[in-house]
Design an enzyme around this catalytic site. Structure first.
Site, PDB file in Angstrom:
ATOM      1  N   GLU A  49      -4.520  -8.784   8.078  1.00 50.29           N
ATOM      2  CA  GLU A  49      -3.887  -7.840   7.165  1.00 50.29           C
ATOM      3  C   GLU A  49      -3.787  -6.539   7.955  1.00 50.29           C
ATOM      4  O   GLU A  49      -4.795  -6.052   8.465  1.00 50.29           O
ATOM      5  CB  GLU A  49      -4.772  -7.682   5.921  1.00 50.29           C
ATOM      6  CG  GLU A  49      -4.129  -6.990   4.764  1.00 50.29           C
ATOM      7  CD  GLU A  49      -2.956  -7.755   4.143  1.00 50.29           C
ATOM      8  OE1 GLU A  49      -2.211  -7.113   3.400  1.00 50.29           O
ATOM      9  OE2 GLU A  49      -2.767  -8.963   4.400  1.00 50.29           O
ATOM     10  N   ASP A  60      -6.320   4.802   0.144  1.00 51.35           N
ATOM     11  CA  ASP A  60      -7.351   4.506   1.138  1.00 51.35           C
ATOM     12  C   ASP A  60      -8.480   5.520   1.115  1.00 51.35           C
ATOM     13  O   ASP A  60      -8.269   6.700   0.889  1.00 51.35           O
ATOM     14  CB  ASP A  60      -6.729   4.478   2.538  1.00 51.35           C
ATOM     15  CG  ASP A  60      -5.736   3.338   2.689  1.00 51.35           C
ATOM     16  OD1 ASP A  60      -6.018   2.266   2.131  1.00 51.35           O
ATOM     17  OD2 ASP A  60      -4.705   3.520   3.332  1.00 51.35           O
TER      18      ASP A  60
END
Length: 268
Positions: A49, A60
């Site tokens: 990924e 994030d």
């Protein structure tokens, strides 16, 4: 049979789940980033990924934001990212490669252009972190046209309707977001994950891979025991890059050890 289907079929025969590490392409620099991706696959990663560095990664935490900054500082561009993916793809023709990106990046040169580049480089799936299912049509149609699986997130708080939509619209795999993986003692994957998985299976969703806060083998083992098809580990992988960025040899060794121990935990 596409790469994800082939992988899950193969793992089922071996009675294993998938271990999927996440890294940002170009972190800490493009050249070493290629060695990192290579090392992860050689050490047992079932799929990759990958993030394309972006200056404003909303979803994030600080670790992955740091990876973005390092990659951008080393002049990593989307064009360089696609080149590196193509290089990995030609060396590992069977390993599924997924991208985790933000809508701005997809919009930058036009949605169609983005998915065409993905197709050309050999990408299998794209998850756009800030595009929910109800806003996904344009992206999804372009993805499918270019033979790319659109990946959707199934959050722990999802209503049955949301889960059904995720199951219906997604392909490749389902990204199962687990808050169950954040702190040590309380990470027993317990009911919520098992219930979510049951629901997703009812709706015939693509295999669910558990992500978020997965940093140690015990959590991978738990995810697989709960019925997930595997586990994704992002921050823990990226942290190793952060810690050892000045010493490539130590870095690749740390990633090898980490990946092989996480992969070993996928055995049922």
């Amino acid at each position: 049979m596409d790469r994800y289907q082939a992988l899950f079929a193969q793992l089922e025969k071996k009675n294993q789940g998938a271990f999927v590490p996440f890294v940002t392409i170009g972190d800490p620099n493009p050249e070493l980033s290629y060695n990192i991706m290579e090392t992860l696959i050689e050490a047992g990663a079932d799929a990759l990924e990958l993030g394309i560095p972006f200056s404003d990664p909303l979803a994030d935490g600080p670790t992955i934001q740091g990876a973005n900054i390092r990659a951008l500082d080393s002049k990593t561009t989307p064009a360089i990212c696609f080149e590196l993916i193509a290089k990995i793809r030609s060396k590992y023709p069977e390993t599924p490669i997924g991208l985790l990106v933000y809508a701005n990046l997809v919009f930058a040169n036009g949605i169609d252009d983005f998915y065409a580049k993905c197709q050309q480089a050999g990408v299998d799936s794209v998850l756009i972190a800030d595009v929910p299912t109800n806003e996904s049509q344009e992206f999804r149609e372009s993805a499918i046209e270019h033979g790319i699986h659109p990946i959707f997130i199934a959050p722990p708080s999802a209503s049955p309707e949301t889960l059904e939509t995720v199951a219906k619209l997604g392909g490749g795999y389902t990204y199962l977001l687990s808050r169950a993986g954040v702190t040590g003692a309380e990470t027993k994957a317990g009911m919520p994950v098992a219930q979510l998985l049951e629901r997703l299976n009812q709706y015939d969703a693509p295999p669910a891979i558990l992500g978020f806060g997965i940093s140690e083998p015990a959590q991978v083992e738990e995810a697989v025991k709960a019925g997930a098809a595997g586990a994704i580990s992002g921050s823990a992988t990226v942290k190793l890059i952060e810690q050892h960025q000045a010493n490539p040899e130590a870095l690749l060794k740390a990633l090898t050890d980490f990946t092989s121990s996480m992969k070993a935990a996928t055995q049922k």
